[in-house]
Scaffold this motif. Structure first.
Motif, PDB file in Angstrom:
ATOM      1  N   LYS A 127     -32.013 -52.534  18.459  1.00  0.00           N
ATOM      2  CA  LYS A 127     -32.042 -52.743  17.007  1.00  0.00           C
ATOM      3  C   LYS A 127     -33.161 -53.681  16.570  1.00  0.00           C
ATOM      4  O   LYS A 127     -33.496 -53.747  15.398  1.00  0.00           O
ATOM      5  N   SER A 128     -33.707 -54.427  17.513  1.00  0.00           N
ATOM      6  CA  SER A 128     -34.766 -55.390  17.211  1.00  0.00           C
ATOM      7  C   SER A 128     -35.608 -55.567  18.461  1.00  0.00           C
ATOM      8  O   SER A 128     -35.358 -54.906  19.482  1.00  0.00           O
ATOM      9  N   THR A 129     -36.598 -56.440  18.414  1.00  0.00           N
ATOM     10  CA  THR A 129     -37.423 -56.669  19.605  1.00  0.00           C
ATOM     11  C   THR A 129     -36.540 -57.186  20.735  1.00  0.00           C
ATOM     12  O   THR A 129     -35.851 -58.200  20.599  1.00  0.00           O
ATOM     13  N   SER A 130     -36.547 -56.476  21.839  1.00  0.00           N
ATOM     14  CA  SER A 130     -35.620 -56.736  22.939  1.00  0.00           C
ATOM     15  C   SER A 130     -36.347 -56.721  24.273  1.00  0.00           C
ATOM     16  O   SER A 130     -37.381 -56.060  24.429  1.00  0.00           O
ATOM     17  N   LEU A 131     -35.759 -57.416  25.240  1.00  0.00           N
ATOM     18  CA  LEU A 131     -36.236 -57.388  26.614  1.00  0.00           C
ATOM     19  C   LEU A 131     -35.200 -56.657  27.449  1.00  0.00           C
ATOM     20  O   LEU A 131     -34.060 -57.098  27.565  1.00  0.00           O
ATOM     21  N   ILE A 132     -35.579 -55.505  27.995  1.00  0.00           N
ATOM     22  CA  ILE A 132     -34.706 -54.765  28.902  1.00  0.00           C
ATOM     23  C   ILE A 132     -34.973 -55.253  30.321  1.00  0.00           C
ATOM     24  O   ILE A 132     -36.124 -55.435  30.720  1.00  0.00           O
ATOM     25  N   MET A 133     -33.921 -55.434  31.083  1.00  0.00           N
ATOM     26  CA  MET A 133     -34.031 -55.928  32.463  1.00  0.00           C
ATOM     27  C   MET A 133     -33.148 -55.071  33.353  1.00  0.00           C
ATOM     28  O   MET A 133     -31.968 -54.872  33.069  1.00  0.00           O
ATOM     29  N   ASP A 134     -33.716 -54.546  34.413  1.00  0.00           N
ATOM     30  CA  ASP A 134     -32.973 -53.733  35.372  1.00  0.00           C
ATOM     31  C   ASP A 134     -33.156 -54.348  36.756  1.00  0.00           C
ATOM     32  O   ASP A 134     -34.239 -54.269  37.348  1.00  0.00           O
ATOM     33  N   ILE A 135     -32.100 -54.979  37.251  1.00  0.00           N
ATOM     34  CA  ILE A 135     -32.163 -55.650  38.554  1.00  0.00           C
ATOM     35  C   ILE A 135     -31.778 -54.657  39.645  1.00  0.00           C
ATOM     36  O   ILE A 135     -30.618 -54.257  39.761  1.00  0.00           O
ATOM     37  N   GLY A 136     -32.736 -54.249  40.436  1.00  0.00           N
ATOM     38  CA  GLY A 136     -32.459 -53.380  41.568  1.00  0.00           C
ATOM     39  C   GLY A 136     -32.404 -54.186  42.854  1.00  0.00           C
ATOM     40  O   GLY A 136     -32.523 -55.408  42.856  1.00  0.00           O
ATOM     41  N   GLY A 137     -32.235 -53.478  43.953  1.00  0.00           N
ATOM     42  CA  GLY A 137     -32.243 -54.157  45.235  1.00  0.00           C
ATOM     43  C   GLY A 137     -33.646 -54.508  45.685  1.00  0.00           C
ATOM     44  O   GLY A 137     -33.894 -55.577  46.236  1.00  0.00           O
ATOM     45  N   GLY A 138     -34.598 -53.592  45.428  1.00  0.00           N
ATOM     46  CA  GLY A 138     -35.965 -53.809  45.867  1.00  0.00           C
ATOM     47  C   GLY A 138     -36.881 -54.344  44.797  1.00  0.00           C
ATOM     48  O   GLY A 138     -37.797 -55.112  45.078  1.00  0.00           O
ATOM     49  N   SER A 139     -36.647 -53.935  43.546  1.00  0.00           N
ATOM     50  CA  SER A 139     -37.515 -54.362  42.452  1.00  0.00           C
ATOM     51  C   SER A 139     -36.678 -54.649  41.212  1.00  0.00           C
ATOM     52  O   SER A 139     -35.524 -54.229  41.110  1.00  0.00           O
ATOM     53  N   THR A 140     -37.298 -55.365  40.278  1.00  0.00           N
ATOM     54  CA  THR A 140     -36.691 -55.586  38.975  1.00  0.00           C
ATOM     55  C   THR A 140     -37.697 -55.163  37.922  1.00  0.00           C
ATOM     56  O   THR A 140     -38.872 -55.551  37.988  1.00  0.00           O
ATOM     57  N   GLU A 141     -37.216 -54.349  36.977  1.00  0.00           N
ATOM     58  CA  GLU A 141     -38.085 -53.849  35.913  1.00  0.00           C
ATOM     59  C   GLU A 141     -37.806 -54.600  34.618  1.00  0.00           C
ATOM     60  O   GLU A 141     -36.647 -54.873  34.285  1.00  0.00           O
ATOM     61  N   PHE A 142     -38.887 -54.910  33.895  1.00  0.00           N
ATOM     62  CA  PHE A 142     -38.795 -55.549  32.591  1.00  0.00           C
ATOM     63  C   PHE A 142     -39.527 -54.689  31.572  1.00  0.00           C
ATOM     64  O   PHE A 142     -40.644 -54.242  31.825  1.00  0.00           O
ATOM     65  N   ILE A 143     -38.893 -54.467  30.446  1.00  0.00           N
ATOM     66  CA  ILE A 143     -39.482 -53.673  29.370  1.00  0.00           C
ATOM     67  C   ILE A 143     -39.273 -54.428  28.061  1.00  0.00           C
ATOM     68  O   ILE A 143     -38.136 -54.823  27.751  1.00  0.00           O
ATOM     69  N   ILE A 144     -40.323 -54.645  27.293  1.00  0.00           N
ATOM     70  CA  ILE A 144     -40.196 -55.200  25.951  1.00  0.00           C
ATOM     71  C   ILE A 144     -40.382 -54.056  24.966  1.00  0.00           C
ATOM     72  O   ILE A 144     -41.333 -53.261  25.085  1.00  0.00           O
ATOM     73  N   CYS A 145     -39.458 -53.933  24.023  1.00  0.00           N
ATOM     74  CA  CYS A 145     -39.475 -52.813  23.095  1.00  0.00           C
ATOM     75  C   CYS A 145     -38.852 -53.240  21.772  1.00  0.00           C
ATOM     76  O   CYS A 145     -38.240 -54.307  21.670  1.00  0.00           O
ATOM     77  N   ASN A 146     -39.019 -52.402  20.789  1.00  0.00           N
ATOM     78  CA  ASN A 146     -38.301 -52.566  19.532  1.00  0.00           C
ATOM     79  C   ASN A 146     -37.667 -51.235  19.171  1.00  0.00           C
ATOM     80  O   ASN A 146     -37.685 -50.302  19.989  1.00  0.00           O
ATOM     81  N   GLN A 147     -37.101 -51.131  17.972  1.00  0.00           N
ATOM     82  CA  GLN A 147     -36.404 -49.908  17.605  1.00  0.00           C
ATOM     83  C   GLN A 147     -37.334 -48.719  17.440  1.00  0.00           C
ATOM     84  O   GLN A 147     -36.883 -47.568  17.329  1.00  0.00           O
ATOM     85  N   HIS A 148     -38.642 -48.966  17.472  1.00  0.00           N
ATOM     86  CA  HIS A 148     -39.611 -47.894  17.263  1.00  0.00           C
ATOM     87  C   HIS A 148     -40.327 -47.461  18.544  1.00  0.00           C
ATOM     88  O   HIS A 148     -40.660 -46.286  18.698  1.00  0.00           O
ATOM     89  N   ALA A 149     -40.585 -48.405  19.456  1.00  0.00           N
ATOM     90  CA  ALA A 149     -41.436 -48.053  20.602  1.00  0.00           C
ATOM     91  C   ALA A 149     -41.319 -49.063  21.734  1.00  0.00           C
ATOM     92  O   ALA A 149     -40.860 -50.199  21.546  1.00  0.00           O
ATOM     93  N   LEU A 150     -41.757 -48.621  22.905  1.00  0.00           N
ATOM     94  CA  LEU A 150     -41.956 -49.516  24.048  1.00  0.00           C
ATOM     95  C   LEU A 150     -43.311 -50.202  23.858  1.00  0.00           C
ATOM     96  O   LEU A 150     -44.311 -49.533  23.582  1.00  0.00           O
ATOM     97  N   VAL A 151     -43.350 -51.531  24.018  1.00  0.00           N
ATOM     98  CA  VAL A 151     -44.610 -52.239  23.779  1.00  0.00           C
ATOM     99  C   VAL A 151     -45.179 -52.894  25.045  1.00  0.00           C
ATOM    100  O   VAL A 151     -46.378 -53.202  25.093  1.00  0.00           O
ATOM    101  N   TRP A 152     -44.338 -53.101  26.063  1.00  0.00           N
ATOM    102  CA  TRP A 152     -44.831 -53.716  27.306  1.00  0.00           C
ATOM    103  C   TRP A 152     -43.829 -53.430  28.404  1.00  0.00           C
ATOM    104  O   TRP A 152     -42.618 -53.393  28.177  1.00  0.00           O
ATOM    105  N   LYS A 153     -44.328 -53.204  29.628  1.00  0.00           N
ATOM    106  CA  LYS A 153     -43.412 -52.968  30.748  1.00  0.00           C
ATOM    107  C   LYS A 153     -44.077 -53.356  32.052  1.00  0.00           C
ATOM    108  O   LYS A 153     -45.308 -53.304  32.186  1.00  0.00           O
ATOM    109  N   LYS A 154     -43.265 -53.752  33.023  1.00  0.00           N
ATOM    110  CA  LYS A 154     -43.794 -54.038  34.362  1.00  0.00           C
ATOM    111  C   LYS A 154     -42.645 -54.086  35.368  1.00  0.00           C
ATOM    112  O   LYS A 154     -41.533 -54.505  35.053  1.00  0.00           O
ATOM    113  N   SER A 155     -42.938 -53.636  36.579  1.00  0.00           N
ATOM    114  CA  SER A 155     -42.000 -53.688  37.696  1.00  0.00           C
ATOM    115  C   SER A 155     -42.491 -54.728  38.701  1.00  0.00           C
ATOM    116  O   SER A 155     -43.682 -54.788  39.016  1.00  0.00           O
ATOM    117  N   TYR A 156     -41.564 -55.555  39.189  1.00  0.00           N
ATOM    118  CA  TYR A 156     -41.907 -56.602  40.158  1.00  0.00           C
ATOM    119  C   TYR A 156     -41.038 -56.442  41.406  1.00  0.00           C
ATOM    120  O   TYR A 156     -39.857 -56.075  41.308  1.00  0.00           O
TER     121      TYR A 156
END
Length: 307
Positions: A127-156
């Motif tokens: 609904k607003s600017t958000s940070l998505i976080m997915d904690i896996g066993g091998g990597s963790t993904e981060f995505i910054i997005c808003n209700q309109h689009a993905l604006v930044w992402k990276k896997s570590y």
């Protein structure tokens, strides 16, 4: 169209079989997961050990039987961190093709983040600017997005299994171990900190996995199988995190709703989540039960011209 999605995670293999109708509806008709622990033992040495290799192929053979039973016509098998980083990852892919009749697609961390974003977006929770976080066993993904689009992402490569094997050396985890983890995160996640300072996400959306565990331990009546998303009370999460990090393996093992696979890795997940909350000045946490798998299903709908 009946589709089967296999998510070959570092800890768990998931299988979803779904019917996708011409009216854009997705009906899950079969769902299972198996704690394969593909990253067991030597994930930081980029090796799938023989025992884990064998468990993985056996699980895929079982999945193939279910796929045939349900007459799925489209199959997407997606491998992430453990396979893409393993020196014998290509051997595993070949064995899956020849022994289980399943062709595996090994995706990059960048593509993985994209699928996770699509899955979370499908819940309607952004609904607003958000940070998505997915904690896996091998990597963790981060995505910054808003209700309109993905604006930044990276896997570590800071997944729970990797960090646990490298730094979890005491029971309960020691102050020294925690300090070493935080030092590693400081060095590794510098560009995440910069991205958060630029976009200022107001909420953290946790994608399935560990966040389902957090929500289940806090919200006693929650059935994650029946919801797309749910708010995790922030102060309750903070209290739970302190409890998990301070607890022994035995104490966590006795907690109702904490599955065996996550008894130790949930400590790492809590430390990692705490770090992100503090670093990015997060004040709100939401669970999305949709993740990479639902993102892939969304992609299938698009490719088939159904949406």
């Amino acid at each position: 169209m009946r589709a089967a999605i296999i998510d070959l995670g570092t800890n768990t293999f998931h299988l979803i079989i779904a019917e996708i109708s011409p009216s854009h509806q997705v009906q899950i008709i079969y769902k299972t997961n198996v704690p394969v622990k593909l990253g067991e033992g030597r994930i930081n040495e980029n090796i799938i050990i023989p025992e884990a290799f064998e468990r993985g192929i056996k699980t895929l053979q079982d999945f193939r039987k279910e796929i045939d039973k349900h007459q799925a016509t489209t199959i997407r098998a997606i491998a992430t961190s453990a396979v893409r980083s393993a020196e014998n990852g290509s051997e595993f892919v070949n064995a899956a093709k020849h022994q289980a009749d399943i062709e595996i697609e090994v995706i990059t961390g960048d593509v993985e983040a994209e699928y996770i974003y699509r899955g979370v977006k499908a819940t309607g929770v952004i609904k607003s600017t958000s940070l998505i976080m997915d904690i896996g066993g091998g990597s963790t993904e981060f995505i910054i997005c808003n209700q309109h689009a993905l604006v930044w992402k990276k896997s570590y490569n800071v997944g729970a299994a990797r960090l646990m094997q490298a730094y979890f050396n005491s029971d309960p985890i020691s102050e020294n171990d925690k300090t070493e983890i935080k030092t590693h995160l400081n060095e590794t996640l510098e560009d995440l900190k910069i991205a958060c300072s630029i976009y200022k996400p107001a909420q953290l959306i946790g994608s399935a996995g560990a966040f389902e565990t957090f929500a289940g331990l806090i919200l006693a009546d929650l059935d994650v199988k029946t919801v797309k998303s749910v708010a995790i009370p922030f102060t309750s999460y903070q209290s739970l995190s302190k409890q998990l990090i301070a607890s022994t393996h035995h104490e966590r093992d006795q907690m109702p709703g904490l599955v065996k696979l996550r008894v130790d890795m949930i400590v790492i997940a809590a430390i990692l989540t705490d770090y992100v909350i503090e670093t990015c000045a997060i004040k709100e946490i939401i669970l999305s039960t949709y993740d990479l798998k639902m993102g892939i299903l969304s992609g299938l709908k698009f490719r088939q011209g159904l949406v």
